[in-house]
Motif scaffolding. Structure first.
Motif, PDB file in Angstrom:
ATOM      1  N   UNK A  97      59.898  34.802  29.870  1.00 23.91           N
ATOM      2  CA  UNK A  97      59.289  34.945  31.380  1.00 23.91           C
ATOM      3  C   UNK A  97      58.408  35.148  31.920  1.00 23.91           C
ATOM      4  N   UNK A  98      57.186  36.335  31.429  1.00 22.09           N
ATOM      5  CA  UNK A  98      56.427  37.121  31.988  1.00 22.09           C
ATOM      6  C   UNK A  98      55.171  35.730  31.684  1.00 22.09           C
ATOM      7  N   UNK A 153      55.913  32.745  34.869  1.00 17.48           N
ATOM      8  CA  UNK A 153      55.104  33.251  36.291  1.00 17.48           C
ATOM      9  C   UNK A 153      53.454  33.327  35.946  1.00 17.48           C
ATOM     10  N   UNK A 154      52.915  33.651  34.795  1.00 12.30           N
ATOM     11  CA  UNK A 154      51.646  33.688  34.626  1.00 12.30           C
ATOM     12  C   UNK A 154      51.711  32.211  35.363  1.00 12.30           C
ATOM     13  N   UNK A 178      50.280  44.638  45.302  1.00 15.24           N
ATOM     14  CA  UNK A 178      50.258  44.566  44.449  1.00 15.24           C
ATOM     15  C   UNK A 178      50.344  43.836  42.858  1.00 15.24           C
ATOM     16  N   UNK A 179      51.585  44.814  43.177  1.00 13.96           N
ATOM     17  CA  UNK A 179      52.376  44.455  41.272  1.00 13.96           C
ATOM     18  C   UNK A 179      52.387  42.015  41.542  1.00 13.96           C
ATOM     19  N   UNK A 221      50.914  40.569  42.378  1.00 16.38           N
ATOM     20  CA  UNK A 221      49.460  40.050  41.797  1.00 16.38           C
ATOM     21  C   UNK A 221      48.698  40.076  40.471  1.00 16.38           C
ATOM     22  N   UNK A 222      50.303  40.594  39.269  1.00 13.32           N
ATOM     23  CA  UNK A 222      49.804  40.985  38.153  1.00 13.32           C
ATOM     24  C   UNK A 222      49.049  40.376  37.213  1.00 13.32           C
ATOM     25  N   UNK A 223      49.236  38.590  37.502  1.00 11.72           N
ATOM     26  CA  UNK A 223      48.544  38.535  36.458  1.00 11.72           C
ATOM     27  C   UNK A 223      47.338  38.003  37.182  1.00 11.72           C
ATOM     28  N   UNK A 255      43.273  39.228  44.565  1.00 13.01           N
ATOM     29  CA  UNK A 255      43.973  39.886  45.042  1.00 13.01           C
ATOM     30  C   UNK A 255      44.176  40.203  46.665  1.00 13.01           C
ATOM     31  N   UNK A 288      55.103  38.934  47.985  1.00 12.18           N
ATOM     32  CA  UNK A 288      54.905  39.295  47.019  1.00 12.18           C
ATOM     33  C   UNK A 288      54.979  38.165  45.698  1.00 12.18           C
ATOM     34  N   UNK A 318      51.156  36.003  43.699  1.00 12.45           N
ATOM     35  CA  UNK A 318      51.045  34.730  42.585  1.00 12.45           C
ATOM     36  C   UNK A 318      49.965  34.620  42.704  1.00 12.45           C
TER      37      UNK A 318
END
Lengths: 241, 261, 378, 304
Positions: A77-78, A81-82, A105-106, A108-110, A117, A154, A158
């Protein structure tokens, strides 16, 4: 596999389930680049499971999921999303205890580049000024409508190439339902590709380009949104024959 | 219409200020197969929980055959003649199918704890009766062959049947089924329809079900009630319900505000 | 079976072998009738105290082989049977019962006082003479049915030695720290009683939890009481930590430790903080002038230096052997009588007994930490 | 020493003790946060940290001496090594159990604890091992108060580690992800967070902090043994619960509070230092009865 260059997402005979219960019985569907497709159907028809199977939260037991021509059926899954396939699950899932800003912020983790960001954060704040105003507050203390904005914002952090929206209007007052759908419309007009699951079939078909109607884990009907809207037999998918 | 067996009037339920059921009136007639439908979050399972005594509504009355149930604890409600199954199968682990079903009969047991411990003849006689009745219930739902297996090892469709048999073992007058078709394939669904029909016809038990599979609901139900956001919005025969604009709106969404898009 | 045949002809050995073979059934059915004498050794050979126990067993065996080489006792060769008490009272009861029923003429051993106390009744019921080599709690005295003899000075003797030492060194106030176990609490209580009876003060009397790393609370209590000296009555591992933390916190007074802490390990743990620390000790080999050849023989036989209780275990075996000789038979009562009247010069000094079967004269020595090891202070 | 002097002295002692508790409690609470596991082996991780620190110091001492420089280097190396050990334990013992019933994974943690304890027991024969650091006895004497340099360095190091952790958790994406995972794993996966990797990082940091505490405790107190993690493991658990299990600031606060409570509790007339543990566990029970979520913990209300 994709024959048309503009097909961004394609499901081929996808089956999935939970333990011994089969939820999807062989789903074929397609989402075109830049378009909005909607997935309709009564409760338990398999809409949410379809989205979860696409985003990797549920593993397909058969068939194939292709994103931008690549097979992502077994991708974690991650990692999905990436790649820019972003799923906004039903129920908003705002991270309690983290501030609005931290939630974003999270999202835009990737995204590794801080400048990107910041730029995206500004865009989200431009789209949802209320989030900017309450950015330091706990995300879970926002109202239902604001939490939905946060959930969508959120996802936008991404820079999604495809957005899966699961019942964004669920549990909201009628006025907020319309507002939320206006946001979805604006996103679509701005060029975001969207696959929308929505309880309010009429509104969804008004917004979308193309629609699928699920029943018991099958695609029962599909077609241009306008055509489906005019077709009274869609009622049978909800209320039986 | 037949005599009312179950009658709810003015039932309201709220949690921490959120109204879940709003002044609900609802009747299930004697010897009827009835369904309760409505979109997600309409309050269907909450209504079941009110009937079976798990939730205590703030106001209203719930009567079976004229007897008030509102103040009763769940096991008293069962003794009053109402049995239920759950959305997710809830069988006792590490018990055989037969033991699961026998557990349903214990609410009818007359022998007290003392005679049970002492193993008095009256108790042994009763135990034998319970066993016989449980086997009869299993035969009725068609899985008596599997009565000595661990219940949780059965196929999912058969687990559902064990649950129904257990509910039948309490000798109810009204059987509440919460989404009995969930997770069943189409063949199993057809078998379930037949079973529900036989329960009513052969055992003379009224059935009320909550079910998302509206196709199945329309096939089997004689009466359908529609709940939306805690409000009972429609009641009638399947054909009436399918044509009711309020019901269609509840399921497919309103048309108001569309112009804003 | 020992194969030592010194002083025996080939013939005799063969005769004995033939005898043993022909009476094999009798041996199996009835009490064995070996032409040798068995001595029981009761020590922990497993568990936390195993090192000390094994060390004592080795010393007894060394004494036995010396006795056998010199012709045995009453003309018979000695052999040993080890009972492992694991330093645990319950295990000790089992081990003692087994020894009592295996035809031994006497028992040497006893390391942990707690494990030794319940064995006294078992050996007493069997009438067996029991030479207690190391265990020295005063609790052993009232539990003794009369056939046990303690050749290590008791806690009382250590207390006397400590009070004598502190008084002689101008100390008036003394803080006492124990660990709440039978051994260290007993020593602490007795010291307090004797010290106060001598007209001095105990401004701090503390109990530390076993295995605790942080002694700051006790250190603060001691520093606020500011005594002339601190006396640690428990074992070295935790004592090392306390000494270190006392010095770290700036305590300048004298620090003394009881015989549970007289291990050289104390210096590894406490480091330079242990310089000048005073220790009361039972007589260990390295500080006994008479034990020079014992150390050599022991090292040659077992490849390591004898531990702290090895000389006493060795003395205990030799004492028992001489008592049997004096008694002229293996009759238990006669041996006990011989022990009561014993006046034996061992490695650790003269052994004579009080009416309570304890050592008449204290054998404690005073040690001092210097250059990272113990040296004799007097 | 007057009552006033004792108060300040115990304040310092409580801070030192509390620093150890806090460092170990942090790992407890972080690991509980991300995988909802009470890692009963955490005290033994601390113990292994002490032994590794000792081994490294023995190698280094001939070159850099047994003073604080040597201890500092040993501590950092031990932290890294034990961090990887934590990740390794998570992978082989806990990862396969993530979907098992809560009780099974708890028993697994106890098993890991026994494996570590008995492993070191076998290697050391259960003997106390002198740590071999030589930190000197210097300090600042304020008349009413003596603070050794060692205490200052120790509390300072613990504080620096905790501040570093707090910055990491509040300012970095990984730290935010760590908090997010404790709330909603599936949502995190949908945001592109590699949950498995973040869990590994959490075990790394938690174990490294315990190793730092273990090395410092060994150097400060002077000896280590295989059982030294048992009591501090329980104390750290107590500290984590007092602060609110799952809460990082809570673990720091809980550790300090427990250290101070023990330091002052033992000075109450009539309560000797042997009552120290009784005292702290009574506080644990009180907290559980009066405020089960701990001082900084958030209640997780069931949602309808």
């Amino acid at each position: 596999m994709s024959t048309e260059a503009e097909t961004i997402l394609q499901l081929e005979n996808v089956t999935a389930g939970y333990g011994r219960i089969i939820a999807l019985n062989g789903i074929d569907l397609k989402v075109e680049q830049g378009a909005m497709a909607t997935l309709l159907g009564a409760n338990g028809a398999g809409k949410t499971t379809t989205l979860k199977t696409i985003s990797g939260l549920v593993r397909a037991t058969g068939g194939k999921v292709l994103f931008e021509g690549e097979d992502i059926t077994q991708t974690p899954a991650h990692e999905i999303a990436r790649r820019g396939l972003v799923h906004v699950p039903e129920g908003r899932h705002v991270l309690r205890g983290l501030s609005v800003r931290e939630n974003l912020e999270l999202g835009a983790f990737t995204v590794k580049d801080p400048a990107t960001r910041r730029k995206r954060m500004d865009e989200v704040f431009g789209l949802f000024p209320v989030l900017a105003k309450r950015q330091h507050g706990d995300g879970s203390l926002l109202s239902g409508g604001e939490q939905q904005m946060l959930a969508i914002g959120r996802a936008l952090m991404h820079g999604p190439r495809l957005l899966l929206l699961d019942e964004p209007s669920m549990g909201l007052a009628p006025k907020l339902v319309i507002e939320t759908m206006q946001i979805v419309k604006r996103l679509s007009e701005a060029g975001t590709t969207i696959l929308l699951v929505e309880q309010n079939a009429r509104l969804a078909l008004k917004l979308a380009d193309y629609g699928y109607v699920l029943e018991g884990g099958h695609i029962r009907m599909q077609g241009d949104a306008a055509t489906l809207r005019a077709d009274n037999s869609i009622v049978q998918a909800y209320l039986g024959e | 219409m037949s005599n009312p067996l179950l009658k709810l009037s003015g039932v309201s339920l709220s949690f921490a200020g959120n109204t879940v059921l709003d002044n609900v009136d609802f009747v299930v007639g004697e010897g009827v197969i009835a369904s309760l439908i409505g979109p997600n979050g309409a309050g269907k399972t909450s209504l079941f929980n009110c009937i079976t005594g798990f939730y205590k509504p703030q106001s209203g009355s719930i009567k079976i055959d004229g007897h008030e149930l509102m103040k009763l604890k769940p096991h008293r409600v069962t003794q009053a003649g109402i049995a239920r199954t759950f959305q997710n199968v809830r069988l006792f682990h590490q018990m055989t199918v037969l033991e699961n079903v026998m557990s349903g009969s214990h609410c009818r047991s007359k022998a007290g704890a003392i005679s049970a411990i002492l193993g008095l003849p009256s108790q042994r006689r009763e135990e034998a009766e319970i066993r016989a009745h449980a086997i009869e219930c299993l035969r009725f739902v068609g899985i008596s062959d599997e009565m000595d297996r661990d219940a949780t090892n059965l196929a999912y469709g058969h687990q559902r049947r064990v649950e129904i048999a257990r509910a039948l073992a309490t000798r109810p007058r009204l059987l509440l089924l919460d989404e009995p078709a969930a997770g069943l394939n189409s063949g199993e669904k057809q078998d379930l329809l037949d079973l529900i029909g036989r329960i009513r016809d052969e055992l003379d038990i009224s059935v009320l079900l909550i079910e998302h599979d509206t196709g199945m609901v329309m096939k089997i139900s004689e009466r359908i009630s529609v709940l939306d956001h805690g409000v009972m919005i429609a009641e009638g025969a399947p054909k009436e319900i399918q044509a009711n604009p309020k019901v269609i709106e509840a399921y497919l969404g309103q048309e108001d505000g569309e112009d804003l898009l | 079976m020992p194969t030592a045949t010194t002083g025996m002809g080939e013939n005799l050995t063969m005769k004995i072998t033939a005898f043993l073979a022909t009476t094999a059934i009798a041996v199996a059915l009835a009490a064995p009738a070996y032409a040798e004498m068995k001595i029981g050794i009761l020590v922990p050979t497993t568990g936390s105290e195993a090192t000390y126990g094994q060390d004592m067993a080795n010393a007894v065996d060394l004494a036995i082989s010396e006795i056998n080489a010199a012709g045995g006792v009453l003309g018979e060769q000695l052999s040993s049977v080890v009972g492992d008490d694991g330093c645990d009272p319950q295990q000790a009861v089992n081990a003692a019962s087994k020894l009592a029923s295996s035809d031994v003429v006497g028992v040497v051993g006893g390391y942990c006082s707690g494990a030794t106390v319940p064995t006294l009744k078992i050996f007493g019921d069997a009438g067996l003479p029991f030479v207690i080599a190391a265990a020295n709690s005063t609790k052993l005295i009232p539990a003794n049915p009369g056939d046990a003899f303690m050749i290590n000075s008791t806690g009382n003797d250590q207390v006397a030695k400590a009070v004598e030492y502190f008084s002689a060194n101008g100390i008036k106030s003394l803080a006492i720290v124990n660990q709440g176990d039978a051994y260290s609490q007993d020593l602490a209580d007795l010291t307090k009683k004797a010290w106060e009876a001598a007209g001095n003060t105990v401004p701090a009397f503390e109990v530390a939890n076993k295995g605790e790393q942080d002694y700051s609370a006790i250190v603060t209590a001691i520093r606020s009481a500011n005594p002339d000296a601190v006396f640690w009555t428990a074992y070295y591992a935790d004592g090392g930590l306390l000494i270190r933390q006392l010095r770290q916190a700036g305590y300048q007074g004298k620090i003394a430790v009881g015989d549970g802490s007289n291990s050289p390990e104390l210096f590894n743990i406490a480091g330079s903080a242990a310089e000048g620390v005073v220790g009361f000790s039972n007589p260990t080999a390295e500080f006994l002038p008479a034990a020079k050849s014992f150390i050599e023989d022991y090292s040659a036989a077992y490849g390591s230096a004898p531990g702290p209780y090895a000389p006493l275990a060795y003395d205990g075996m030799k004492l028992l052997a001489s008592a049997i000789e004096t008694a002229g038979s293996t009759d238990s009562a006669a041996i006990v009588d011989a022990l009561k009247a014993a006046d034996y010069q061992g490695l650790a000094g003269e052994i004579t007994f009080t009416p309570e079967n304890t050592l008449a004269r204290s054998n404690f020595v005073v040690l001092q930490g210097a250059g990272g090891k113990w040296t004799l202070a007097e | 020493m007057s009552v006033f002097d004792i108060f300040f002295q115990q304040l310092v002692n409580g801070l030192v003790l509390g620093s150890f508790y806090a460092l170990v409690a942090l790992g407890y609470t972080m690991i509980f946060g991300v995988v909802k596991l009470l890692n009963f082996a955490h005290g033994d991780i601390y113990m292994v940290g002490g032994f590794l620190g000792f081994l490294i110091l023995s190698v280094l001492a001939p070159y850099v001496g047994p003073g604080w420089t040597g201890v500092a280097i040993s501590m950092v190396v031990a932290m890294i090594a034990v961090g990887f050990l934590g990740v390794f334990i998570q992978r082989i013992a806990y990862q396969p159990m993530l979907n098992a019933p809560r009780l099974s994974i708890l028993i697994t943690a106890l098993a890991v604890s026994l494996v570590l304890q008995n492993g070191v027991l076998t290697l050391t024969n259960g003997q106390y091992q002198p740590f071999g650091a030589d930190l000197g006895f210097g300090g600042v004497n304020l008349g009413f108060l003596f603070i050794s340099y060692n205490q200052m360095i120790l509390v300072g190091t613990a504080a620096a580690l905790m501040i570093g952790l707090e910055l990491f958790v509040s300012r970095t994406q990984y730290g935010r992800a760590m908090r997010a995972i404790s709330i909603d794993k599936d949502m995190c996966r949908l945001m592109g967070i590699n949950v498995t990797a973040v869990i590994a990082v959490t075990f790394f940091i938690g174990s490294a902090l315990a190793a730092a505490a273990g090395t410092m405790a060994g150097a400060y107190y002077g000896s280590i043994w295989y059982f030294m993690g048992f009591l501090i493991g329980i104390k750290a658990f107590t500290a984590a619960v007092i602060g609110g299990i799952g809460s990082i600031p809570g673990a720091m606060l809980g550790g300090l509070i427990l250290g101070l409570l023990e330091a002052f509790g033992t000075q109450i007339p009539g309560i000797g230092s042997e009552w120290k543990d009784v005292f702290s566990f009574s506080v644990l029970i009180l907290v559980l009865v009066l405020k089960p979520t701990g001082l900084l913990g958030k209640s997780e209300q069931e949602r309808m």
